[in-house]
Scaffold this motif. Sequence first.
Motif, PDB file in Angstrom:
ATOM      1  N   TYR A  87       6.631  -6.502   3.056  1.00  0.00           N
ATOM      2  CA  TYR A  87       6.315  -5.549   3.746  1.00  0.00           C
ATOM      3  C   TYR A  87       6.650  -5.333   5.617  1.00  0.00           C
ATOM      4  O   TYR A  87       6.267  -6.701   6.061  1.00  0.00           O
ATOM      5  CB  TYR A  87       4.746  -6.126   3.324  1.00  0.00           C
ATOM      6  CG  TYR A  87       3.487  -5.057   3.931  1.00  0.00           C
ATOM      7  CD1 TYR A  87       4.032  -3.208   3.485  1.00  0.00           C
ATOM      8  CD2 TYR A  87       2.794  -5.307   4.294  1.00  0.00           C
ATOM      9  CE1 TYR A  87       2.592  -2.163   3.637  1.00  0.00           C
ATOM     10  CE2 TYR A  87       1.662  -4.172   5.017  1.00  0.00           C
ATOM     11  CZ  TYR A  87       1.803  -2.908   4.708  1.00  0.00           C
ATOM     12  OH  TYR A  87       0.914  -2.257   5.159  1.00  0.00           O
ATOM     13  N   ASN A  88       6.735  -4.073   5.856  1.00  0.00           N
ATOM     14  CA  ASN A  88       6.982  -4.096   6.965  1.00  0.00           C
ATOM     15  C   ASN A  88       6.861  -2.996   7.520  1.00  0.00           C
ATOM     16  O   ASN A  88       7.725  -2.203   8.292  1.00  0.00           O
ATOM     17  CB  ASN A  88       8.699  -4.517   7.317  1.00  0.00           C
ATOM     18  CG  ASN A  88       9.443  -4.608   8.662  1.00  0.00           C
ATOM     19  OD1 ASN A  88       8.810  -5.737   9.182  1.00  0.00           O
ATOM     20  ND2 ASN A  88      10.097  -3.625   9.335  1.00  0.00           N
ATOM     21  N   PRO A  89       5.648  -2.412   8.276  1.00  0.00           N
ATOM     22  CA  PRO A  89       5.502  -1.293   8.611  1.00  0.00           C
ATOM     23  C   PRO A  89       5.033  -1.439   9.993  1.00  0.00           C
ATOM     24  O   PRO A  89       5.724  -2.320  10.409  1.00  0.00           O
ATOM     25  CB  PRO A  89       3.510  -1.548   8.321  1.00  0.00           C
ATOM     26  CG  PRO A  89       3.142  -2.402   8.031  1.00  0.00           C
ATOM     27  CD  PRO A  89       4.541  -3.090   7.344  1.00  0.00           C
ATOM     28  N   ARG A  90       5.602  -0.383  10.583  1.00  0.00           N
ATOM     29  CA  ARG A  90       5.011  -0.418  12.061  1.00  0.00           C
ATOM     30  C   ARG A  90       3.452  -0.295  12.645  1.00  0.00           C
ATOM     31  O   ARG A  90       2.563   0.170  12.059  1.00  0.00           O
ATOM     32  CB  ARG A  90       5.446   1.142  12.369  1.00  0.00           C
ATOM     33  CG  ARG A  90       5.577   1.560  14.237  1.00  0.00           C
ATOM     34  CD  ARG A  90       6.541   0.587  14.593  1.00  0.00           C
ATOM     35  NE  ARG A  90       5.736   1.131  16.312  1.00  0.00           N
ATOM     36  CZ  ARG A  90       6.231   0.595  17.347  1.00  0.00           C
ATOM     37  NH1 ARG A  90       7.647  -0.381  17.441  1.00  0.00           N
ATOM     38  NH2 ARG A  90       5.754   1.079  18.227  1.00  0.00           N
ATOM     39  N   CYS A  91       3.461  -1.543  13.416  1.00  0.00           N
ATOM     40  CA  CYS A  91       1.901  -2.398  13.856  1.00  0.00           C
ATOM     41  C   CYS A  91       1.685  -1.726  15.681  1.00  0.00           C
ATOM     42  O   CYS A  91       2.575  -1.719  15.930  1.00  0.00           O
ATOM     43  CB  CYS A  91       1.847  -3.408  13.400  1.00  0.00           C
ATOM     44  SG  CYS A  91       2.195  -3.809  11.602  1.00  0.00           S
ATOM     45  N   SER A  99       1.669   4.802  14.088  1.00  0.00           N
ATOM     46  CA  SER A  99       2.150   3.099  13.547  1.00  0.00           C
ATOM     47  C   SER A  99       1.265   3.503  12.244  1.00  0.00           C
ATOM     48  O   SER A  99       0.572   4.236  11.989  1.00  0.00           O
ATOM     49  CB  SER A  99       1.194   1.951  14.342  1.00  0.00           C
ATOM     50  OG  SER A  99       1.713   1.945  15.030  1.00  0.00           O
ATOM     51  N   ASN A 100       1.623   2.897  10.652  1.00  0.00           N
ATOM     52  CA  ASN A 100       0.975   2.456   9.538  1.00  0.00           C
ATOM     53  C   ASN A 100      -0.630   1.478   9.573  1.00  0.00           C
ATOM     54  O   ASN A 100      -0.776   1.755   8.828  1.00  0.00           O
ATOM     55  CB  ASN A 100       2.208   2.169   8.682  1.00  0.00           C
ATOM     56  CG  ASN A 100       3.004   3.216   8.913  1.00  0.00           C
ATOM     57  OD1 ASN A 100       4.551   2.540   9.122  1.00  0.00           O
ATOM     58  ND2 ASN A 100       2.805   4.773   8.073  1.00  0.00           N
ATOM     59  N   ARG A 127      -5.114  -0.642   7.291  1.00  0.00           N
ATOM     60  CA  ARG A 127      -3.940   0.076   7.457  1.00  0.00           C
ATOM     61  C   ARG A 127      -4.579   1.724   7.602  1.00  0.00           C
ATOM     62  O   ARG A 127      -5.852   2.376   8.388  1.00  0.00           O
ATOM     63  CB  ARG A 127      -3.678   0.935   6.266  1.00  0.00           C
ATOM     64  CG  ARG A 127      -2.933  -0.282   5.197  1.00  0.00           C
ATOM     65  CD  ARG A 127      -2.253  -0.025   4.204  1.00  0.00           C
ATOM     66  NE  ARG A 127      -3.145   0.109   3.296  1.00  0.00           N
ATOM     67  CZ  ARG A 127      -3.992  -0.983   2.390  1.00  0.00           C
ATOM     68  NH1 ARG A 127      -3.012  -2.049   2.015  1.00  0.00           N
ATOM     69  NH2 ARG A 127      -5.308  -0.854   1.767  1.00  0.00           N
TER      70      ARG A 127
END
Length: 406
Positions: free
Chosen positions: A48-52, A135-136, A215
């Motif tokens: 899991y590597n979402p834009r933060c 971002s997510n 999220r």
Amino acid sequence: MGPNVVTKMLFFIAALIVTAEFVATVFTIFYQRYIYDRYMRPKFSDSYNPRCTVIVPCKGVPKDLGRNLMGFLELEYNNYEVIFVVEKESDKAVPYIKAITEKDKRAKLVVAGLSTRCAQKNHNMIAGLRKADESNVYVFADSDIKPDPTWLKELILPLADEKVTVTSGFRWLNPPEGSLGELTHSYVNIFIYVSFSAACFFGGVGLWGGSMAIRKKDFDELGVEEKWSKAAVDDMSLSHLVFKGSKKAVVVPSCITQTDDLLKTVGGSVSWFERQIMFLKAYQRKLWFFPTLPMAVSVLILIFLLPVALLGSVLSPSYSFTDLGGGAALVFYLGQALSATLYPFLGKMTRFYKFILFQPFMRLTHIISYFRTFMTNTIVWSGIRYNLSKSGDVDSLEHIAQESNI
């Protein structure tokens, strides 16, 4: 237990209180050291590597500010930005922030302006989000912590599971000098941590604004921005939305940050805890009143019952120590001490002998903080006085000081 109904009832209440606190402490230790790592974390995908977007509201210069802020740019995660937000350009934190933003393009400085209808912290975070890249995941953190390199990865990891809506870390306070004020602040912080760790696991409530992740889609669906734009606090108002929506929150033990930046006076610690209880009053009024009031009254009685029973049994040969409720008081004191002896399993504690010695007094300050919340609907936080409605919204606010550590 004593010879009459009153002393037997007090004995039962004392046993109930200390058992509940002991069980909550033991559970928190097992959760922190075993349950999360062994049973929960393996369920979350490491890919899991979402834009933060990490939002860090800042005010003034807390201890080690430069080191703390740099910590947010030294994280072992490659897909994030950091937005530092102040209320005004003249804030003393600005030079520290500019020194970082000039060197790292992932960091931004946002000047939010003064809030007129919500907590300044909420206002700052909303202003930061409006300047964020796409971002997510939104992450919120305080400027008085230095996150570990793995902090961001670990904090967002449970969000890999769609059933998890929000995650939280916490702050562990280790008193460097062991003054009574520091010990009192440390004790109330541990009390809150143990309480909300159990509450979050079993009831889904309990967040700490110093480390939270959610999220973006859940943030929008829950209406967090609208709630924050009127609310007096970030974490309790978000926790209220999560609870109302029957959503799930997870405490992440690896995101508990260590700090020795504590309040130095007992009065400051009492005021700090009073503010936390005021937030409970604003957003969980039934919980603030119905179970908490009887417990606070019982604890107050039990604290003073031990010296009364000791003195009374000495001065009056007609009454024994147990006749005067001494048995219940003794159970309470010993039970509290037993729970406290487990605290070093949760985090580092210096001057621990002083912590045990002064524990009855420190517990009394909890009761003082609680009863003070009956006399006001006002919160003073970082130099601003907020007048609250029964729903927890800010009716009005007044800037009363330039800087404050409380």
